[in-house]
Design an enzyme around this catalytic site. Structure first.
Site, PDB file in Angstrom:
ATOM      1  N   ASP A  59      -1.152   0.184  -3.079  1.00 10.62           N
ATOM      2  CA  ASP A  59      -2.007   0.339  -4.182  1.00 10.62           C
ATOM      3  C   ASP A  59      -1.597   0.838  -5.437  1.00 10.62           C
ATOM      4  OD1 ASP A  59      -4.403   0.209  -2.500  1.00 10.62           O
ATOM      5  OD2 ASP A  59      -4.220   2.297  -1.837  1.00 10.62           O
ATOM      6  N   ASP A  94      -6.277   4.334   0.875  1.00  9.53           N
ATOM      7  CA  ASP A  94      -6.853   5.694   1.041  1.00  9.53           C
ATOM      8  C   ASP A  94      -8.289   5.619   1.397  1.00  9.53           C
ATOM      9  OD1 ASP A  94      -7.783   4.575  -1.208  1.00  9.53           O
ATOM     10  OD2 ASP A  94      -6.447   5.863  -2.593  1.00  9.53           O
TER      11      ASP A  94
END
Lengths: 1035, 254
Positions: free
Chosen positions: A387, A728
């Site tokens: 990410d 996440d």
């Protein structure tokens, strides 16, 4: 654009209608891949069920549908009924394997089966001997019991280790019980969120997590953060209006587990628990198969290898023994001995301990490992899909550049900045800083004076927070400055104006003018200006200066930064006296012909440790792929600044721009880097994706939804890579599951992500992954050493049996004695090898090829078994023969004596000197032989332990004393041997006897030889890399 | 793959292992040679594992120490007889020509003598069990002879007056006669100097003649012989059932 993009997201998540027409085949294939055929139906159901109608219904229709009332809510009784029907409003946790199954797995896994076979054979021969009325049948009973105990104890140990590491995670998955404000029985009640049922009326406000899927019936300034669902990080506004056919796009539905950022709203619960949109995605994740970790595959391979050797040698010698006319019963006992000698009983426990030691070490470095085996997986990772936000970046806007006086200044964006180094002497900066300070509504939360500025909590949006902290760092107490420049009027930022304005008194008591400060979108700000400040002086804004502004604006924007323009105006004292009534509605003050002061650009800057970590990955042969929902320009800028796209490499677009040719004409192979947009990705075939993954070494996926991650991960895995993925959001969980190692964010991560992941990154920092990789590689190397160390002595334990059968000498070592080596003296040293430091080049080599670079390769097995193991056997046999010879049995006498030697009726067995021995006297001598053999193996294992510290370097390069634990191992080894020999030497059942001190040293020359030989081996390996020697001797 | 690896052994590897194992074999041989050089060919370096002698009998039945025979069936005890005969061959006078007559009742210390002499053991001392008068060693008469001997241990010097005593748990079933009388073992046969120095050594024997009571035939008689009268010869070791003692069973039919 937004609308279009949203479509992409919905397609990826739900495979909704528009996709079904075009890409049904593809989509189905994906699901098949994900869940297997039987799950396909479920995927279809998922699509069907999503045809939510609730967003189209009016409030009264909804009331009717759910039997509720917007004013009174449900009655408690009705709610209880529905709760009983639907179950609590919580996600069903993924099905855990029952503890008993886990335990039984440990009981039969690995070598346990072999040992069970040994135990059963022991009991069978005990039964036969008992039936025959033999003299000492109980030996075999005991042996069987001991073997069974070994299996059970090592099983319990492994189970305990496994459970311990799982428990660390359990603390994580415990959710803090969430409260929801519900209207029931016409009263507002605070309820635990899992008690919510369909039809409940709930109220939410800024900061709340949405407790279920709700259809809004009232909203005021409500915005929700759907990032965990769609990856879109900008908050989206919510109202009661039906705005889109697609339930995911319409504004009047808020989803479970997203957060309400600001405003308030009231809604009817339309779905709870697993039936919520998030719940369905989470259940999708649990359908993704959990694949075997690389280390599990390696250990399995190793177990097969050793078991194969054990069984083939066992059977071979069983046949030899039978054909030598030994009794079948005796042959079975030989077989047990061979199995016990061949199986490294303690090794799997050692591996578990080593892995958990590494897991502990990694936990200290902020990598919390959920599954012990994942420790090593990270080490064999060849692609990391990371990410951007929060992982590569600091997850907070920070001022990166300033433009004033026609010049761009860079600001420090590091995490712990305390000053700013750029030139602050210009009066233009003074003016700019004043605007930054005053035209800002963000404030520090109280009571944080002692915290570093960058760590303080701020109330306000991201940009304002950045500006506030920036000002605080440079100017000091901003709140004080604001107090001295009292605000008299203010227009907050809104999307139509695209500016923010405030009017202040000045802190100069002589200056009675008001200061009007304004910030906003640079082009809008410039429109309102007629002058520009250069070196503190106002100069007319001519086209040349406007051009300069444009250039700077483009440049900053091109760096992916969010740019704000700042301007001000001192209101003339005569027109605007002290008492002037400023009215923000009628705007009774000038908002044009202002003075442009400068630009500030902000970015979520990379974490300072990341560029280094990325370059480490690069040198470690790991490809880092950025996957972000962010804009491609920003993504690319961050990728460049952290080195994911290196300074020299170009994308196809860059080349096209440089050569001034259309993109289509560029040779795609020339471009090493690629920035792939989520929308392009959506239209790509698998082949095209593979091509991109193959042809470009530096890849950024921008504007992707978390769901596209799954496609990217699968693409990488098709290349044969071991893929690590960070995530996440709840939507990341399928990708986290699919990845070889899923890494969830500890701070930003949702519980679903943490559940699906193998590892949790406590500080969300990419750099921690790299330390994890290092630890993973180290443990792989060290496990090699541990296994090599353990396997070696197996030969020294096996040879006695073989020679015993072939040459019919008295038994040199007992089965129980072997167990004392495997589970006694050898345990601590083999764990100690896990503490060994890397041999210098651990992060400079490519990740291991999981097909070629085995944990236990041919070289390791051959070197341990056929070289060091044989040397050890020779050393031990010399001790054995010495003990017998010095007691009167010369080697020549010993050959072929086995049958008589073991005959209980012969009590005048003659030795080489004419003396006669009773059976017990011979047995006692035999146990002395066991002890001597045991001691020799132990002594030589010390040498083996020392040589196993390194595989290539000299021990002296590695440092003999650097790993203190090795010495603990050596002392424990010798200590245990001393205790067994002298302390327990009188317990006959253990078959140890006190030993003359000098016999401890018989094997020492062989131990030294082992050390010297291995040093020579390593020397040749270092001297002649790639040579025949290197190929055959390096393991 | 391990086996695959074996198949892939190239010539070079073969050569390597030839040299490697050749070296190890040489090293093994050399260390063994060095070790053997430190040993004397006369006496073993340590004798602590056999500090006290075991007892053994002759003839020794194949199955555990149990004698089963029919006194009227010569075939049933033929093996015992031939074993005894064979065992006593070395005690024949013709074989003892070099042996000297030693002073009875005294340890025959020859430490200073290079060539150790062996003491003569006259078969006649075994009386009715010498096989001279009764070629069947009493088996045909229901008075079977069993020779009890003490294990040879180099340098062992018994103290006191060692003698063999055999007892039966079942009283009155058997009467035990000893040759030499009282089962005495003469000290002049000690110490033993080992096979190479003491080539003609003959260990003293005690013949035990079991006169089995005529009404105790067909019954299994358990007999235990022990060495008594010498403080340094152990006979009650818990674990070693043959240290200074021996138990056997006799069952005679008619």
């Amino acid at each position: 654009l937004l609308q279009k993009k949203s479509n992409v997201y919905s397609v990826e998540i739900y495979g909704t209608k528009d996709l079904e027409k075009t890409e049904t085949g593809d989509e189905e294939e994906k699901y098949k891949d994900l869940k297997g055929n039987n799950k396909k139906k479920k995927a279809e159901d998922l699509k069907k069920e999503l045809d939510l109608e609730d967003h189209k219904l009016s409030t009264s229709e909804l009331e009717e549908k759910y039997g509720t009332s917007t004013n009174k809510g449900l009655s408690s009784a009705r709610a209880a009924e529905i709760l009983a029907r639907d179950g609590p409003n919580s996600l069903t946790p993924p099905k855990a394997t029952p503890e008993i199954i886990k335990f039984l797995k440990q009981m039969v896994g690995g070598f346990s089966i072999l040992l069970w076979i040994g135990a059963v054979f022991s009991w069978i021969s005990f039964g036969i001997q008992l039936a025959q009325g033999s003299e000492s049948p109980f030996d075999n009973l005991y042996l069987g019991v001991v073997l069974a105990l070994v299996v059970i104890l090592t099983g319990i140990f492994a189970y305990y280790q496994e459970a311990k590491s799982t428990n660390i995670m359990a603390s994580f998955s415990k959710m803090i019980p969430q409260q929801a404000l519900v209207i029931r029985d016409a009263e507002k009640k605070e309820l635990s969120a899992d008690q919510l049922v369909v039809g409940d009326i709930v109220e939410i406000k800024g900061g709340d997590r949405i407790p279920a899927d709700i259809r809004l019936i009232f909203a005021q300034g409500c915005k929700v953060d759907n990032s965990s669902l769609t990856g879109e990080s900008e908050p989206q506004s919510r109202s009661c209006d039906f705005t889109h056919e697609n339930p995911l796009e319409t504004r009047n539905i808020a989803f479970y587990s997203t957060t309400c950022v600001e405003g308030t709203a009231t809604g009817i619960v339309i779905n709870t628990g697993d039936r919520t949109v998030i719940g369905r995605i989470a259940s999708l994740a649990s359908g993704v198969g959990n694949e075997k970790t690389p280390i599990a595959i390696e250990i399995e391979h190793f177990v097969y290898l050793v078991a194969g050797v054990a069984i083939s040698i066992g059977v071979l010698f069983f046949i030899i023994s039978v054909s030598m006319q030994n009794k079948i019963l005796d042959s079975i006992i030989f077989l047990i001995g061979i199995i016990v000698a061949n199986v490294p009983e303690g090794l799997l426990a050692t591996v578990t301990v080593s892995l958990s030691l590494t897991a502990k070490r990694m936990a200290k470095k902020n990598c919390l490992v959920k599954n012990l085996e994942a420790v090593e997986t990270l080490g064999s990772t060849s692609i990391i899909c990371s990410d951007k936000t929060g992982t590569l970046t600091q997850n907070r806007m920070t001022v990166a550049h300033l433009w004033f006086d026609n010049q761009i200044y860079s600001a420090d964006t590091s995490e712990d900045q305390t000053t700013q180094p750029f030139d602050q002497s210009s009066p233009s900066w003074t003016a700019l800083s004043k605007i930054v300070t005053l035209c800002n509504r963000a404030e520090f939360s109280p009571g944080q004076e002692n915290l570093p500025i960058m760590k303080r909590v701020v109330v306000g949006d991201a940009s304002e927070t950045a500006l506030l902290k920036f000002a605080e760092v440079i100017l000091g107490d901003v709140m004080n400055i604001r107090a001295r420049n009292k605000k008299v009027a203010e227009i907050p930022f809104n999307s139509t104006n695209k500016f923010q304005l405030s009017i202040h008194e000045t802190d100069d008591p002589k200056d009675k003018r008001f200061l009007l400060v304004m910030k906003g979108a640079p082009e809008r700000i410039l429109e309102r200006c007629s002058t520009i400040m250069i070196n503190g002086k106002e100069e007319p804004l001519d086209s040349e200066k406007a051009e300069a502004f444009q250039t700077a604006y483009m440049e900053l924007g091109g760096m992916g930064e969010r740019v704000l323009g700042f301007c001000h105006l001192y209101l003339p004292e005569n027109e605007f006296p002290d008492t002037y009534p400023f009215d923000t509605d009628s705007m009774n003050f000038p908002t044009s012909n202002l003075c442009f002061v400068g630009l500030l650009s902000m970015i979520d800057p990379p974490r300072s440790t990341v560029p280094d970590a990325v370059s480490k990955c690069r040198s470690a042969g790991i490809k880092v792929i950025m996957v972000t929902g962010d804009h491609p320009i920003t993504a690319k800028a961050i990728a460049k600044s952290v080195g994911i796209i290196s300074a020299t490499s170009e994308t196809v677009e860059d080349i096209a721009k440089r050569l001034n040719i259309p993109v289509e004409q560029v040779n795609r192979r020339e471009a090493t880097a690629a920035v792939v947009n989520g929308m392009e990705l959506k239209d790509m075939s698998l082949q095209q994706l593979d091509e991109i993954l193959c042809n470009h070494s530096e890849i950024v996926f921008a504007r992707t939804s978390p769901q596209q991650k799954l496609i990217i991960v699968e693409g990488c895995q098709r290349q044969g890579a071991v893929v690590a993925v960070t995530g996440d959001g709840v939507n990341d969980s399928p990708a986290l599951k699919k990845a070889d190692i899923g890494i969830a964010m500890g701070i930003a991560g949702s519980d679903a992500a943490k559940n699906a992941a193998d590892m949790v990154l406590l500080d969300d920092n990419f750099a921690s992954i790299v330390t994890g990789v290092e630890e993973g590689r180290l443990i792989f190397d060290n496990l090699k050493k541990t296994i090599a160390y353990t396997l070696t002595k197996n030969i020294a334990e096996l040879c006695p049996f073989l020679i015993y059968i072939i040459a019919s000498i008295p038994m040199p070592i007992g089965t129980i004695t072997i167990l004392f080596i495997d589970l006694g003296t050898d345990i601590i040293p083999s764990v100690a090898l896990a503490y060994e430091k890397a041999e210098s080049d651990i992060m400079n080599r490519r990740p291991r090829n999981k097909r070629k670079d085995r944990l236990v390769n041919q070289q390791l097995a051959v070197y341990s078994y056929l070289q060091i193991g044989i040397m050890q056997s020779v050393g031990a046999f010399v001790t054995y023969f010495t003990v017998y010879a010095e007691q009167g049995f010369l080697p020549s006498t010993l050959l072929g004596v086995r049958v008589d030697w073991e005959n209980n009726a012969i009590n005048d067995f003659e030795d080489s000197y004419g003396q006669q021995w009773t059976k017990y006297q011979r047995m006692y001598l035999q146990w002395t032989g066991y002890t001597a053999f045991f001691v020799s193996i132990t002594i030589q294992q010390v040498a083996d332990l020392i040589i196993r510290k390194t595989r290539r370097n000299s021990i002296f390069q590695q440092g003999l004393f650097r790993n203190k634990v090795i010495w603990v191992g050596i002392f424990s080894q010798i200590g245990i041997a001393l205790i067994l020999t002298y302390g327990l030497g009188h317990v006959t059942a253990l078959n140890f006897t006190p030993l003359r001190f000098q016999y401890w040293f018989v094997a020492v020359p062989f131990a030294i030889l082992i050390w010297v030989y291995d040093e020579v081996r390593k020397l040749f390996i270092r001297r002649y890399p790639g040579s025949w020697w290197d190929k055959n001797m390096y393991y | 793959f391990f086996l695959n690896g074996l198949f892939f052994f190239t010539g070079l590897i073969l050569l390597f292992y030839l040299v490697f194992y050749g070296f190890l074999a040489a090293l093994f041989t050399f260390t063994m040679w060095v070790m053997l050089q430190t040993l004397s060919s006369d006496i073993p370096k340590y004798r602590d594992r056999i500090s006290s002698p075991g007892l053994m009998i002759s003839p020794k039945p194949d199955t555990a120490l149990e004698f089963y025979f029919n006194k009227s069936d010569a075939q049933s005890y033929a093996e015992y007889v031939s074993t005894l005969r064979k065992f006593l061959e070395s005690y024949d006078d013709s074989k003892q020509s070099q042996n000297i007559n030693c002073t009875p009742g005294r340890i025959f210390d020859q430490n200073d003598v290079a060539v150790k002499k062996a003491c003569r053991f006259n078969l006649s001392e075994l009386g009715q069990c010498s096989g001279k008068e009764d070629k069947t060693f009493g088996y045909s008469k229901g008075t079977p002879c069993v020779l009890v001997k003490m294990n040879r241990i180099i340098g062992l010097k018994p103290e006191g007056e060692p003698r063999i005593q055999c007892t039966s748990k079942e009283e009155g079933m058997v009467e035990v006669n000893y040759f030499p009388p009282e089962g005495l073992i003469d000290l002049m046969y000690f110490p033993y100097y080992g096979k190479s120095l003491h080539a003609h050594y003959l260990q003293p024997l005690v013949a035990v003649q079991l006169a089995i009571n005529s009404n105790s035939t067909k019954e299994e008689i358990a007999i235990e012989c022990k060495i008594l009268g010498s403080p340094n010869l152990k006979n009650e070791d818990e674990r070693d059932k043959f240290l200074g003692r021996i138990a056997f069973k006799v069952q005679m039919t008619e």
